[in-house]
Design a protein around this motif. Structure first.
Motif, PDB file in Angstrom:
ATOM      1  N   LEU A 191       0.844  -1.184   0.000  1.00 30.90           N
ATOM      2  CA  LEU A 191       0.000   0.000   0.000  1.00 30.90           C
ATOM      3  C   LEU A 191       0.883   1.237   0.000  1.00 30.90           C
ATOM      4  CD1 LEU A 191      -2.861   1.204   0.306  1.00 30.90           C
ATOM      5  CD2 LEU A 191      -2.511   1.131   2.778  1.00 30.90           C
ATOM      6  N   LEU A 192       0.694   2.081  -0.985  1.00 32.05           N
ATOM      7  CA  LEU A 192       1.448   3.324  -1.081  1.00 32.05           C
ATOM      8  C   LEU A 192       0.497   4.464  -0.752  1.00 32.05           C
ATOM      9  CD1 LEU A 192       4.031   4.840  -1.838  1.00 32.05           C
ATOM     10  CD2 LEU A 192       3.237   4.846  -4.200  1.00 32.05           C
ATOM     11  N   ARG A 193       0.859   5.203   0.257  1.00 31.71           N
ATOM     12  CA  ARG A 193       0.030   6.316   0.707  1.00 31.71           C
ATOM     13  C   ARG A 193       0.703   7.623   0.304  1.00 31.71           C
ATOM     14  NH1 ARG A 193      -1.943   6.519   6.897  1.00 31.71           N
ATOM     15  NH2 ARG A 193      -3.561   8.058   6.613  1.00 31.71           N
ATOM     16  N   SER A 194      -0.062   8.540  -0.282  1.00 36.80           N
ATOM     17  CA  SER A 194       0.525   9.785  -0.755  1.00 36.80           C
ATOM     18  C   SER A 194      -0.486  10.922  -0.654  1.00 36.80           C
ATOM     19  CB  SER A 194       0.963   9.620  -2.214  1.00 36.80           C
ATOM     20  OG  SER A 194       1.381  10.848  -2.742  1.00 36.80           O
ATOM     21  N   ASN A 195       0.057  12.133  -0.596  1.00 36.57           N
ATOM     22  CA  ASN A 195      -0.809  13.309  -0.627  1.00 36.57           C
ATOM     23  C   ASN A 195      -1.000  13.814  -2.059  1.00 36.57           C
ATOM     24  OD1 ASN A 195       1.731  14.270  -1.072  1.00 36.57           O
ATOM     25  ND2 ASN A 195       1.600  15.953   0.393  1.00 36.57           N
ATOM     26  N   LEU A 196      -0.366  13.161  -3.023  1.00 34.98           N
ATOM     27  CA  LEU A 196      -0.511  13.524  -4.430  1.00 34.98           C
ATOM     28  C   LEU A 196      -1.748  12.821  -4.991  1.00 34.98           C
ATOM     29  CD1 LEU A 196       3.226  13.156  -5.507  1.00 34.98           C
ATOM     30  CD2 LEU A 196       2.031  15.245  -4.862  1.00 34.98           C
ATOM     31  N   THR A 197      -2.842  13.526  -5.036  1.00 33.31           N
ATOM     32  CA  THR A 197      -4.095  12.910  -5.479  1.00 33.31           C
ATOM     33  C   THR A 197      -4.384  13.175  -6.943  1.00 33.31           C
ATOM     34  OG1 THR A 197      -5.297  14.839  -4.679  1.00 33.31           O
ATOM     35  CG2 THR A 197      -5.118  12.965  -3.180  1.00 33.31           C
TER      36      THR A 197
END
Length: 165
Positions: free
Chosen positions: A17-23
């Motif tokens: 799972l890769l979590r990012s603020n780049l939506t």
């Protein structure tokens, strides 16, 4: 035991799972960039550990550029070896292969002649049977032995002729 949490954990097991603020943008592009980042980090670890290339404080700019060039070329050779291993010997790592090939040494055999010169025979040592097998599996060939050369004795003494006793 919470069965619902256990089922969720089992469902995610083996997934990354890769979590990012780049939506904004395509998630597959984000994933590709993340994988490239991990590969770049791996390169720097490889340069420091496997290739033993550490940062050096150079006094002159052209020396720093030369150091970067050598590090880059070493990395390119390592990647090439890694790709070749994937094709011909998938169980081996570049480090293991380089350690095995390090058994082959280059030596100079100095033989004095009757006319006060030295016959120099540059030779590499013969690889062990398992190293020969590795070379064959990678579809490589050792170069032919270098040709002998003659040097005058005064030139040989300046270069410190090794003696075996």
């Amino acid at each position: 035991m919470d069965k619902k949490k256990l089922q969720e954990a089992e469902w995610r097991d083996g997934h990354y799972l890769l979590r990012s603020n780049l939506t904004a943008g395509d998630p597959s592009v984000l994933w590709t960039r993340y994988v490239q980042l991990t590969q770049i980090e791996s390169v720097f670890r490889s340069l420091k550990s496997e290739l033993c290339i550490r940062p050096i404080r150079h006094q002159l700019e052209h020396r720093a550029e030369a150091h970067i060039l050598i590090a880059f070329l070493a990395y390119c050779l390592q990647v090439t070896l890694k790709q070749r291993l994937l094709l011909h010997a998938p169980g081996l790592t570049p480090t293991a292969v380089l350690e095995k090939l390090a058994e082959i040494k280059m030596i100079d055999v100095w033989i004095p002649t009757v006319d006060q010169r030295w016959l120099i025979l540059p030779r590499y040592t013969q690889p062990s049977p398992d190293t020969k097998l590795l070379i064959e599996k990678l579809k490589l060939q050792l170069p032919s032995q270098p040709p002998p050369r003659l040097v005058a004795q005064n030139r040989a003494t300046k270069s410190r002729v090794p003696t075996i006793r």
